[in-house]
Every structure is written in C-alpha cells, then in structure tokens.
Design an enzyme around this catalytic site. Structure first.
Site, short mmCIF file in Angstrom:
data_model
loop_
_atom_site.label_atom_id
_atom_site.label_comp_id
_atom_site.label_asym_id
_atom_site.label_seq_id
_atom_site.Cartn_x
_atom_site.Cartn_y
_atom_site.Cartn_z
N PRO A 22 87.87 3.04 -19.17
CA PRO A 22 86.73 2.35 -19.77
C PRO A 22 85.82 3.38 -20.43
O PRO A 22 85.47 4.40 -19.82
CB PRO A 22 86.04 1.70 -18.57
CG PRO A 22 87.10 1.62 -17.50
CD PRO A 22 87.96 2.83 -17.72
N ASP A 52 82.50 8.66 -12.39
CA ASP A 52 82.83 10.09 -12.48
C ASP A 52 82.20 10.83 -11.30
O ASP A 52 80.98 10.84 -11.14
CB ASP A 52 82.28 10.65 -13.80
CG ASP A 52 82.58 12.12 -13.95
OD1 ASP A 52 83.73 12.45 -14.30
OD2 ASP A 52 81.68 12.96 -13.69
N HIS A 119 87.14 21.28 -12.72
CA HIS A 119 85.72 21.12 -13.08
C HIS A 119 85.27 22.13 -14.13
O HIS A 119 84.53 21.79 -15.05
CB HIS A 119 84.86 21.24 -11.82
CG HIS A 119 83.51 20.63 -11.93
ND1 HIS A 119 82.90 19.96 -10.90
CD2 HIS A 119 82.62 20.56 -12.96
CE1 HIS A 119 81.71 19.53 -11.30
NE2 HIS A 119 81.53 19.88 -12.54
N LEU A 220 72.50 11.50 -23.28
CA LEU A 220 71.06 11.28 -23.48
C LEU A 220 70.33 12.63 -23.39
O LEU A 220 69.14 12.68 -23.11
CB LEU A 220 70.50 10.33 -22.41
CG LEU A 220 71.30 9.03 -22.20
CD1 LEU A 220 70.62 8.14 -21.16
CD2 LEU A 220 71.48 8.28 -23.51
N ASN A 273 71.67 0.64 -19.91
CA ASN A 273 72.67 1.57 -20.45
C ASN A 273 74.03 0.92 -20.63
O ASN A 273 74.85 1.41 -21.41
CB ASN A 273 72.78 2.80 -19.54
CG ASN A 273 71.54 3.67 -19.59
OD1 ASN A 273 70.52 3.28 -20.16
ND2 ASN A 273 71.59 4.84 -18.98
N1 LIG Z 1 81.55 18.44 -16.18
C1 LIG Z 1 80.34 18.90 -16.03
O1 LIG Z 1 80.12 20.11 -15.90
C2 LIG Z 1 79.19 17.94 -16.00
C3 LIG Z 1 77.89 18.43 -16.16
C4 LIG Z 1 76.84 17.51 -16.13
C5 LIG Z 1 77.09 16.15 -15.96
N2 LIG Z 1 78.36 15.72 -15.78
C6 LIG Z 1 78.67 14.30 -15.56
O2 LIG Z 1 78.03 13.54 -16.54
C7 LIG Z 1 77.23 12.53 -15.91
C8 LIG Z 1 76.11 12.16 -16.80
O3 LIG Z 1 74.98 13.04 -16.57
P1 LIG Z 1 74.01 13.39 -17.66
O4 LIG Z 1 72.90 14.18 -17.17
O5 LIG Z 1 74.86 13.99 -18.70
O6 LIG Z 1 73.51 11.90 -18.01
P2 LIG Z 1 72.48 11.40 -19.05
O7 LIG Z 1 72.56 9.92 -18.96
O8 LIG Z 1 72.62 12.12 -20.37
O9 LIG Z 1 71.10 11.91 -18.47
C9 LIG Z 1 70.60 11.44 -17.27
C10 LIG Z 1 69.09 11.51 -17.40
O10 LIG Z 1 68.70 10.55 -18.38
C11 LIG Z 1 67.73 9.68 -17.86
N3 LIG Z 1 68.06 8.32 -18.29
C12 LIG Z 1 69.15 7.58 -17.96
N4 LIG Z 1 69.11 6.39 -18.58
C13 LIG Z 1 67.97 6.38 -19.32
C14 LIG Z 1 67.37 5.43 -20.17
N5 LIG Z 1 67.94 4.26 -20.40
N6 LIG Z 1 66.20 5.76 -20.77
C15 LIG Z 1 65.62 6.94 -20.55
N7 LIG Z 1 66.13 7.89 -19.74
C16 LIG Z 1 67.30 7.60 -19.13
C17 LIG Z 1 67.81 9.80 -16.37
O11 LIG Z 1 66.49 9.64 -15.91
P3 LIG Z 1 66.14 9.09 -14.45
O12 LIG Z 1 66.65 10.13 -13.52
O13 LIG Z 1 64.68 8.96 -14.49
O14 LIG Z 1 66.86 7.80 -14.30
C18 LIG Z 1 68.34 11.20 -16.15
O15 LIG Z 1 67.24 12.12 -16.09
C19 LIG Z 1 76.86 13.15 -14.56
O16 LIG Z 1 76.43 12.23 -13.62
C20 LIG Z 1 78.18 13.78 -14.21
O17 LIG Z 1 79.06 12.78 -13.72
C21 LIG Z 1 79.42 16.59 -15.82
#
Ligand SMILES: NC(=O)c1ccc[n+]([C@@H]2O[C@H](COP(=O)([O-])OP(=O)(O)OC[C@H]3O[C@@H](n4cnc5c(N)ncnc54)[C@H](OP(=O)(O)O)[C@@H]3O)[C@@H](O)[C@H]2O)c1
Length: 312
Positions: A22, A52, A119, A220, A273
C-alpha cells in the site's frame, strides 16, 4: 504502479511476485510506548494498511500489541496489512541476521513479515549495544563484514519463507547499484528520505527502471518548522485545492510513483494524513519546480540515527 481512482488505495507491486505494498504507509518511529499503541490503532482505524517498524525504534512489542487488537476489533485479516521491520547496524554479521529477524518477529507477534530491510548500510560493532561508541563518543564500526555478506543472509530469509521481500534503507544510488548487480534476490524496496526539497530524482528513476519500490520517509519534512509544511508553494496549492499542506505533500509523493511513510500521532492527524486525493497536473509541476534543497536526516552519512523526533 497500480492506479486507483482512490489515491488512498494505491498499491505498488513488489518484484518476485511478493505481493503489493500500500503506497500510503504509517511509520512507527514514536518514542513513547503508550503513544505508539494509540497512534498505531488510530492509523489502522483511519485506513492505513502499511506499517513500518524497526528493531532500533524499541517499540515492536507495542506495535504488535496494537495491531493484534486493532485487527481483531476491525475484523481485518493479517493478509490485509503490510508489515515491515528492519535489521539494525549491530546485527550485520551474517550469523546475527536470522536471530535478529526472529526476535523482531516474536516482538511483533507475527508469523511472517511482508518486508525486511537492512536499516542502514553501516555495520556497527556486533552485539546487543545498538549504539556502540569509543571513549570519544565516536560510533564503533565493524569493518569485517560487507553489505553484500549481510544481503546474502537476508536472501536466506526469503528462501526460508518467513519474509516475502527484502530491501535496503538509507542507501546511496552507487551502493544500491552494487548490491543490485551482485544479488541473487534483487532488492524489492529502497527506503530513503525524499520530499520536495530532496526529490532524489536519479535514485527514483533507477528504482523505476529496475522495478524497485521507492519508499520515501520524511514526506512532511519530519514536521520541522519552519519547513515544508509552511512552504509558500505547498501552502498556496493547499489553499487552492482545499486540502492541508500535509495532504498535498503526501499526494505529491504517491502521484510521482513512490510509496511514502508518515507518522501522525493522533486520530485526527491519522484521518487527515490518510485523506489524500489527486492534485491537478499544474500543482504537481509547481512542486517539481521547487528549487530549495535540504536533507533533514544525516543517517545516510554515518548510520547513526540523524533525527530525533520532537518530544524525545
Ligand atoms: N529509514 C530511516 O532511517 C528512517 C528515518 C526516519 C523515519 N523513518 C520512517 O519514516 C516514518 C515517517 O517519519 P517522518 O518523520 O519521516 O514522518 P513525517 O510524517 O514526515 O513527520 C512526522 C512529523 O510531522 C508531524 N505531522 C504529522 N502529520 C501532520 C499533519 N497532518 N500536519 C502537521 N504536522 C504533521 C508530526 O507532528 P506530531 O508529532 O505533532 O504529530 C511529526 O512531528 C517513521 O515513523 C519511520 O517509520 C525511517
């Protein structure tokens, strides 16, 4: 990509007939165990079917509990969700791969994984310490194992039928090419940071050419402010199409042919989202023309987690 008139339901085929991913995925990089449970349940209820995880996130047990309860409550079958977890840097030695996999599987309470990722391409000193450091605080690397050695152990997991697909994360195009060329089982998925300030177009083109699913994190901009969520172009498009900036960013990611991970931590954010819809062609073009370039996560350079979520 399997096009769907409903962008939310877009599913991308994996190589080797390993099923479909998905496109819209929920990431579980959430420091607080209680929030992990509620956010995972909320994501499932909002419609997310792709989860994930990673041993490094330290919360596979909580994610597993939330999924178990959520599937039972919603009458959702295991086959209807797609679950990924990741092998951490301190488990790159081939003899450590299967035990690490089995431990993750047990913590998640699952019988199989849809996807297992390495990872990062960096091997740390093997052992239970996930963050081994020398006296000066520098990461301790393991130079006696290559990424290809680890990859071969990942291939064995597919042979044993416990894992449907394998892939890489935080990898450069050159490292990917090298593994792709040597691999017996080619990588099905690559997970990297990608967002309008870091479109990774060359890597995306290579993945499309080879049938590798490109899975974007930080869509984001990790929620960092000021940042993508307040970008002038993104905000103007959001106002024009009656969507939020987050919905615009997620729709752009899916429409350019990538899968994407986002981490809403509340039920309202999960619904927001998940509620994405196609953008007009000129809006996609405008986003593609954004000139700002910024990498948010430095993990790709060192293997050390480069971004600490707010609140940790
Ligand atoms: N492979 C890697 O090395 C690696 C590294 C990083 C992440 N990841 C994966 O990617 C996933 C995504 O993480 P990301 O940080 O990249 O996610 P993201 O969705 O880009 O950012 C999450 C942040 O955005 C905020 N947010 C979420 N929905 C929102 C909305 N509708 N409006 C405003 N702000 C919003 C959240 O705030 P709030 O906390 O206030 O809700 C949080 O601070 C992780 O959970 C993980 O599974 C992988």
């Amino acid at each position: 990509m399997i096009e769907s008139s409903d962008l939310r339901m877009t599913r991308i085929p994996l190589s080797h007939g390993a099923g479909h991913m998905p496109a819209l995925g929920f990431g579980t990089l959430i420091p607080d165990p209680a929030v992990t449970i509620t956010a995972t349940r909320d994501a499932l209820e909002a419609g997310f079917r792709h989860f994930d995880c990673a041993e490094r996130y330290g919360n596979e047990h909580e994610v597993g509990k939330a999924l178990e309860a959520g599937l039972a409550a919603g009458g959702i079958a295991r086959e209807d969700i797609f679950v990924t977890t990741k092998l951490w840097n301190s488990n790159h030695r081939p003899q450590r791969v299967e035990p690490a996999f089995e431990t993750s599987l047990a913590r998640l309470g699952l019988k199989y994984l849809d996807l297992y990722l390495i990872h990062t391409p960096f091997a740390f000193q093997p052992g239970d310490d996930q963050d081994p450091r020398d006296q000066n605080g520098n990461a301790l690397y393991d130079h006696d194992v290559t990424l290809l050695d680890t990859w071969k152990a990942m291939e064995t997991l597919v042979d044993h039928g416990k894992c449907r697909a394998i892939g890489l994360s935080d990898i450069s195009l050159n490292e990917l090419k090298s593994i792709y060329e040597s691999a017996r089982i080619k990588p099905s998925v690559v997970q990297v940071e990608a967002q309008p300030y870091l479109p990774e177009t060359e890597l995306l083109e290579y993945c499309k050419e080879k049938g590798i699913v490109f899975l974007a994190f930080a869509p984001l901009g990790h929620g960092v402010r000021p940042g993508l969520l307040e970008d002038r172009v993104i905000s103007a498009i959001a106002a024009r199409v009656g969507k939020t900036p987050a919905q615009v960013l997620l729709a752009w990611a899916v429409e350019r042919g990538t899968a994407v991970l986002t981490t809403p931590r509340s039920a309202a954010r999960a619904r927001e989202n998940f509620d994405i819809s196609p953008l007009p062609e000129d809006a996609l073009d405008e986003i593609n023309r954004i000139q700002t370039r910024q990498r948010l996560n430095e993990v790709v350079k060192t293997g050390v987690p480069g971004f600490i979520p707010q609140g940790r």
